[in-house]
Design an enzyme around this catalytic site. Structure first.
Site, mmCIF file in Angstrom:
data_model
loop_
_atom_site.group_PDB
_atom_site.id
_atom_site.type_symbol
_atom_site.label_atom_id
_atom_site.label_comp_id
_atom_site.label_asym_id
_atom_site.label_seq_id
_atom_site.Cartn_x
_atom_site.Cartn_y
_atom_site.Cartn_z
ATOM 1 N N CYS A 150 74.733 39.860 60.987
ATOM 2 C CA CYS A 150 73.729 39.187 60.165
ATOM 3 C C CYS A 150 73.399 39.947 58.882
ATOM 4 C CB CYS A 150 72.462 38.949 60.967
ATOM 5 S SG CYS A 150 71.827 40.398 61.831
ATOM 6 N N HIS A 243 66.579 38.983 56.518
ATOM 7 C CA HIS A 243 67.015 40.339 56.174
ATOM 8 C C HIS A 243 67.067 40.474 54.649
ATOM 9 C CE1 HIS A 243 67.637 41.031 60.276
ATOM 10 N NE2 HIS A 243 68.958 41.100 60.346
#
Length: 345
Positions: A150, A243
């Protein structure tokens, strides 16, 4: 044609996101769900502690969860999505491939294996044809395709645009990663509240190696890793999703902020149902992107960038993506669509 699909690890955080995305999908029909032995035999409603913000899909809730073995999945399932822990995936995924199933996996095991394609369809869709090599070498009727970590998937699309235009030579990245990336029970509140954790086990290595494979070249037989140098520092912070990453990229050619923004804005999606029309959203504001404001760009399937600044040898920028959508479940679904489009199902 409707593609019947199964989900391995369906009760976990990424498994639940997969259910959320697959239930309304125009081409995929959920036909099988698996989980641990303790959940096998229960309805999905009872087995899953549902934590997605949308309600559990009613037509999925009553499906009986099976064991995570090939003989527990109907033969007429065409495509498997895997969100298993890597230790389990390393053992189980090859068994499904040997049994003839095609697997689109979010699990980290095997991503850097020479005969396993690692793909972001908007970046390196041609790498999927490494499956032909994989089948020859392993004797599988099925196939295994991986999406990247990710944190890697957040950085690589803007980096690919930059590399195509200006030839990136060196990359330094520092991440600010959401707690959902560790799973529901991954980071305790006592660890993360009023805190930041400047280490995520194995994450730096994944970013440093996977990015070079994604940006490498495929000649029909093997993937040659990109020769850029990548160094990462990964940090956990107290955001739920999204993120955020600070990237410094050195380039062989001179760059300007205007040229970099133009290169990234020119990137479009691909002809797949889950690919956004605009892959990269560029913000001019110096304090964007931000996780709470921007993690859901393009319904969570886009990458947001901003904070551009020229450096001595290239450019610095910030990038953000939703880690359980674009960075995990959505990436697997997109790879499943690529497998269907390329005739591997």
């Amino acid at each position: 044609m409707t593609v019947r699909v199964g989900v391995l690890g369906a009760t976990g955080a990424v498994g639940q996101r997969l259910i959320q995305l697959l239930d309304p999908h125009p081409d995929f029909e959920i036909a099988a769900l698996t989980a641990s032995e303790s959940s096998a035999g229960e309805s999905y409603r009872d087995a899953a502690k549902w934590r997605v913000e949308a309600p559990i899909p009613e037509d999925v809730a009553d499906i009986t969860v099976g064991a995570t073995t090939p003989d527990a999945v109907p033969d007429d399932v065409d495509l498997i999505f895997s969100s298993l822990p890597s230790s389990v995936g390393a053992e189980v995924e090859p068994e499904f491939c040997e049994a003839g199933y095609v697997v689109s996996s979010n699990s980290s095991n095997g991503r850097m294996d020479e005969d396993v394609p690692l793909t972001i369809p908007e970046v390196n869709a041609d790498h999927v044809d490494l499956i032909e090599v994989q089948r020859d070498e392993r004797g599988w009727d099925g196939a295994l395709l991986k999406n990247p970590n990710c944190s890697t998937i957040t950085m690589v699309p803007p980096l690919a645009a930059l590399d195509d235009a200006f030839d990136v030579t060196d990359v330094r990245v520092s991440t600010l990663q959401a707690v959902s990336g560790a799973g529901y029970s991954g980071v305790s509140s006592m660890e993360i509240i009023d805190n930041a954790i400047p280490h995520i086990g194995g994450e730096e290595q994944k970013m440093e190696t996977e990015s070079r494979k994604l940006l490498g070249s495929f000649d029909g037989a093997e993937v040659e890793l990109n020769d850029m140098d990548v160094a990462a520092s990964c940090n956990r912070i107290a955001t739920l999703d999204g993120h955020l990453e600070n990237v410094w990229a050195d380039t062989a050619e001179d760059v300007s902020v205007d040229d970099v923004e133009a290169a990234m804005e020119s990137v479009t999606g691909v002809d797949l149902p889950s690919s956004p029309e605009r892959l990269i959203t560029v913000f001019d504001e110096p304090d964007r992107p931000q996780p709470r404001l921007d993690r859901n760009v393009e319904d969570g399937m886009g990458v947001a960038v901003g904070g551009f600044r020229e450096t001595t040898d290239g450019v610095q920028f910030n990038c953000l993506a939703h880690n359980t959508m674009r960075g995990a479940a959505g990436a697997s679904v997109l790879n499943g669509e690529l497998l269907a489009q390329r005739g591997y199902i």
